[in-house]
Design an enzyme around this catalytic site. Structure first.
Site, PDB file in Angstrom:
ATOM      1  N   ASP A   1      -6.755 -18.152   1.220  1.00 19.52           N
ATOM      2  CA  ASP A   1      -6.288 -19.478   0.820  1.00 19.52           C
ATOM      3  C   ASP A   1      -5.262 -19.379  -0.299  1.00 19.52           C
ATOM      4  OD1 ASP A   1      -6.734 -22.453   0.921  1.00 19.52           O
ATOM      5  OD2 ASP A   1      -7.183 -22.094  -1.190  1.00 19.52           O
TER       6      ASP A   1
ATOM      7  N   GLU B   1     -11.047   0.058   5.694  1.00 21.18           N
ATOM      8  CA  GLU B   1     -12.331   0.765   5.834  1.00 21.18           C
ATOM      9  C   GLU B   1     -13.187   0.147   6.929  1.00 21.18           C
ATOM     10  OE1 GLU B   1     -14.699   1.048   2.253  1.00 21.18           O
ATOM     11  OE2 GLU B   1     -12.868   1.211   1.041  1.00 21.18           O
TER      12      GLU B   1
END
Ligand code: GLC
Length: 532
Positions: A211, A253
């Site tokens: 956001d 990851e």
């Protein structure tokens, strides 16, 4: 299970992503507010629609002063929506149906009810707790003036972005006073957000929408904002890229991806966020704001593709979201572009025309290379509702002094069943925002049985979309006002934005049209998919 295939790993490059505004999607427990139970019950509908992922607007614990963009706890689900265990189930159930989950992280600010802000208020001026935010003394002989006059990020707002506390200090909030801005120079702020990302990635989310992604960093000297002066004290500051590089390492990851809410007019600055070690994608607000005009749309598409190419990021195609006027309404007006500053009550709208254009625009966006975002209700052709003034909840309305209708008109609870109370949104209390008269005529169950409905068009288009392949786009010769594009590996899309029916280019078959052809010709405001 082994390594995911290339296609699986790169799903986000060409995905159709459905935006769920939970509060208004489906009410499972009958309290008038949409919830996770409602979403879980409707997962088969979403699977049948054929979407690849769901982006959920913030579902965290929140006092809802800005529709959940005022987060009190990023690791808890708001009780109005459900529980964390339910969210985990939802993520898993969606994944079983081949649908990934994207959550919405709000890093620029927190709720004033967030423990950090409460602690900062309690600790008083000069405390380390206040360093996590932007607290300052005011200007003027008695500190009675705000530290600066930065403009509100709610376009049209007449309110200051600083609020003074009884102890004399002011704090910064680019949005409402209930959304204090975090201090991104503070290492604890960075650490906390990295931890929040891991929290959700550990729960199986495949992506994060960021956001207000270009607003986090502030010039600590808080200089006055001067239009056009570089660098801007609070938008698109260079230090931000370092934050997103560290986020990218975490996402990698987990094989997760980002989509940034980056509203920037400068395309070169915009694509910096999409460099290979930063965000994967960002919303295409230039396309969302573009008027229904062949030349303007073609330019917007060309510029989008040209600016994304050097960084290797896929484009996104967005026609509307929870902040802007719904597509069928926008396209049914004289001004078919979108501009926050131009919003007002009572703009004349031809919904029949707007719907025809929105259907054609759906086929256009789904034919373009990149990912497509679809905002709940867009697949039903919902118009913007005029919410009665005494029922408006959106702070954007109040902070404009009442001149801006706000964003509730695109957030009205969805109609599912034409003959049920509240159009099947929920079987209990009144929906949190009133549904206008005639809302039931848009109900999903009714559209399901109507081969000419917007819902059936979207379903069919999403099903057929792979015929476009993933190759580049070329423009075909076309008359004035007509867009004709071919994709390297296959299909052709033609959209007639001119006033007269036009001939279709040479083709083997017509795959899909957004409206009936006229003796083999493509009528005005209609699109067709063809095989060449
Ligand atoms: C983003 C959201 C909007 C919200 C604002 C403040 O623009 O999309 O709904 O009001 O950020 O968080």
């Amino acid at each position: 299970m082994g390594q995911p295939s290339h296609a699986q790993r790169d799903w986000w490059r060409s995905a159709v992503i459905y935006q769920v505004y939970v509060r208004s999607f489906a009410d499972g427990d009958g309290d008038g507010t949409g919830d996770l139970a409602g979403v879980r019950a409707r997962l088969p509908y979403l699977a049948e629609l054929g979407v690849d992922a769901l982006w959920f607007n913030p579902w965290y614990l929140s006092p809802m002063k800005d529709g959940g963009y005022d987060v009190a706890d990023y690791r808890a689900i708001d009780p109005a929506f459900g529980t964390l265990a339910e969210a985990e189930k939802l993520i898993a159930e969606a994944r079983e149906l081949g649908i990934r989950t994207i959550v919405d992280i709000v890093p620029n600010h927190v709720s004033d009810q967030h423990p950090w802000f409460r602690a900062a208020l309690a600790a008083g001026p000069g405390s380390p707790e206040r360093d996590l935010f932007h607290f300052r003394a005011g200007r003027g002989a008695h500190g009675e003036l705000p530290p600066n006059d930065w403009p509100s990020q709610f376009v049209g707002s007449t309110e200051p972005v600083w609020t003074r506390l009884p102890d004399g200090e002011w704090y910064l909030h680019l949005f409402t006073p209930e959304q204090p801005d975090l201090n991104w120079d503070h290492p604890a702020v960075r650490r906390e957000h990295e931890d929040i990302l891991r929290f959700w990635f550990e729960r199986g989310v495949a992506g994060v929408r960021i956001d207000s992604a270009a607003l986090l960093a502030k010039d600590p000297a808080l200089p006055e904002f001067v239009a056009g002066r570089d660098p801007n004290p609070f938008v698109d500051r260079d230090e931000l890229h370092d934050v997103y590089r560290s986020w990218r390492r975490i996402a990698d990851e987990y094989g997760a991806v980002f989509v940034g809410e980056v509203w920037l007019p400068d395309t070169e600055r915009f694509t910096r966020y999409l460099r290979p070690d930063e965000l994967h994608t960002a919303f295409n607000f230039a396309f969302l704001s573009c008027p229904w005009d062949a030349g303007r749309l073609r330019t917007s598409i060309d510029e989008t593709l040209a600016e994304h190419a050097p960084v290797g990021a896929p484009a996104t195609w967005v026609l509307c979201n929870h902040d802007v006027t719904r597509t069928v309404t926008r396209y049914g007006r004289t001004d078919t572009g979108f501009d926050f500053a131009a919003k007002e009550f009572g703009i004349p709208t031809d919904l029949e025309l707007g719907t025809r254009r929105a259907r054609a625009a759906a086929l256009l966006s789904l034919a373009l290379p990149g990912a497509v975002y679809l905002y709940q209700g867009e697949e039903l052709g919902l118009p913007e509702a005029e919410v009665p003034v005494d029922r408006i909840q959106d702070p954007m309305h109040f902070r404009s002094g009442g001149s801006d209708p706000g964003r509730d008109g695109c957030r009205v609870p969805l109609p599912w069943l034409a003959d049920a109370p509240h159009a099947g949104f929920g079987s209990g209390q009144e929906p949190w925002l009133p549904q206008p008269a005639g809302w039931a005529s848009y109900a999903a169950d009714r559209q399901q049985g109507d081969p000419d409905s917007v819902l059936r068009l979207y379903r069919e288009a999403i099903r057929l979309r792979p015929v476009f392949g993933d190759g580049p786009l070329t423009w075909l010769p076309a008359p004035e006002g007509v867009l004709a594009l071919a994709r390297e590996d296959g299909a052709v899309c033609v959209v007639n934005l001119g006033g007269e029916p036009c001939e279709l280019p040479p083709h083997r078959a017509v795959l899909l049209t957004s409206g009936p052809l006229d003796g083999g010709r493509l009528p005005s405001d209609t699109a067709a998919w063809l095989t060449a």
